[in-house]
Design an enzyme around this catalytic site. Sequence first.
Site, PDB file in Angstrom:
ATOM      1  N   LYS A 111       0.841  -1.209   0.000  1.00  0.00           N
ATOM      2  CA  LYS A 111       0.000   0.000   0.000  1.00  0.00           C
ATOM      3  C   LYS A 111       0.869   1.250   0.000  1.00  0.00           C
ATOM      4  CE  LYS A 111      -4.146  -1.936   2.125  1.00  0.00           C
ATOM      5  NZ  LYS A 111      -4.946  -2.050   3.339  1.00  0.00           N
ATOM      6  N   LYS A 191      -6.547  -9.239  -8.939  1.00  0.00           N
ATOM      7  CA  LYS A 191      -7.677  -9.440  -8.042  1.00  0.00           C
ATOM      8  C   LYS A 191      -8.747  -8.375  -8.351  1.00  0.00           C
ATOM      9  CE  LYS A 191      -8.199  -9.340  -3.086  1.00  0.00           C
ATOM     10  NZ  LYS A 191      -7.605  -9.075  -1.801  1.00  0.00           N
ATOM     11  N   LYS A 194     -12.170  -2.301  -7.217  1.00  0.00           N
ATOM     12  CA  LYS A 194     -12.881  -1.152  -7.762  1.00  0.00           C
ATOM     13  C   LYS A 194     -11.898  -0.137  -8.351  1.00  0.00           C
ATOM     14  CE  LYS A 194     -17.205   0.823  -6.399  1.00  0.00           C
ATOM     15  NZ  LYS A 194     -18.037   1.340  -5.352  1.00  0.00           N
TER      16      LYS A 194
END
Length: 325
Positions: A111, A191, A194
């Site tokens: 991240k 994966k 959105k």
Amino acid sequence: METVFSGIQPTGELHFGNYLGAIRNWVALQEKYRCFFCIVDYHAMTQNYDPAEMSRRTLDMATDLLSCGIDPDKSVLFVQSSVPEHAELCWILNTVTPFGELARMTQFKDKAERQEDNINVGLFDYPVLQAADILLYKAKLVPVGADQVQHLELAREICRKSTARWGQYFPEPQPLLSSTPKILGLDGQAKMSKSIGNTISLGEPDDVIRKKLATAATDPQRVRRKDPGNPDNCNLHSLHAFFSSQEQVAWVREGCASASIGCLDCKKVLADNVVSHLAPIQQKRQAFAASPGRVEEILREGGRKARAVATETLAEVRKLIGLWS
Ligand code: SF4
């Protein structure tokens, strides 16, 4: 009844990846366990977000969870920030969590790479808040996918550290591993996410679902209709396993490998099955959308139930660790 805790970020509408990978399993778990299902908005704050959207995203997520079958009479469905004890326990657990353990977390590294402009302390501390989420309800079981195993291991380690420092109090949580195979996005590469834009949301209209499936990636070796394919290299075959009958799955396997069916035939059957599977979920969604106050009421009641447990845990923890009260 043993206690289960699981959380989901308020990303707005649920997509296939969430539904197949987690929520279907939650619906089954509530029949056997005392379940706390939490919309984790404190966690979502560790990424860039629009404050004007957060509340709507939270309600949309709750609406979808209820439409999929989360039953407020069987489970406690609530929003993390309506129980501030999550943050308080997180602080307490921070004091027994080794810095080095957090620095090893691969999700933090991933991240941090993706949001270089916002590598905040909350992102680093995310797994300790997750440990607090679980331990606050003394949950013994935590449904996890492969990408969460490392965080749950750390939660177990934090639990052991707290026992070593203050004595036995929290039960050590165990993973409830899901048998769901990985569902990739419509691009067949990553994966479902959105932010990548490779998803189908549960609330999407039938024609959009059909169009998205019609253009989804298939086995890259199947360039022309007469080329035999390998269903194991095709993400749509994994979706058939969820939505189609055994006979249809066998028809796809045989027809794909022998090139007796084309990808369009295969996708049409899948689209028909997906649309009819989602029909009752979408009807429930419409019913909730017609009475928006109902979802808020369910979340408030869930928050009250969760908070009753959380305040009791915190009162005992404060005593255990020697805080003045
Ligand atoms: S026939 Fe079906 S399983 Fe085979 S590659 Fe095409 S879409 Fe995938």
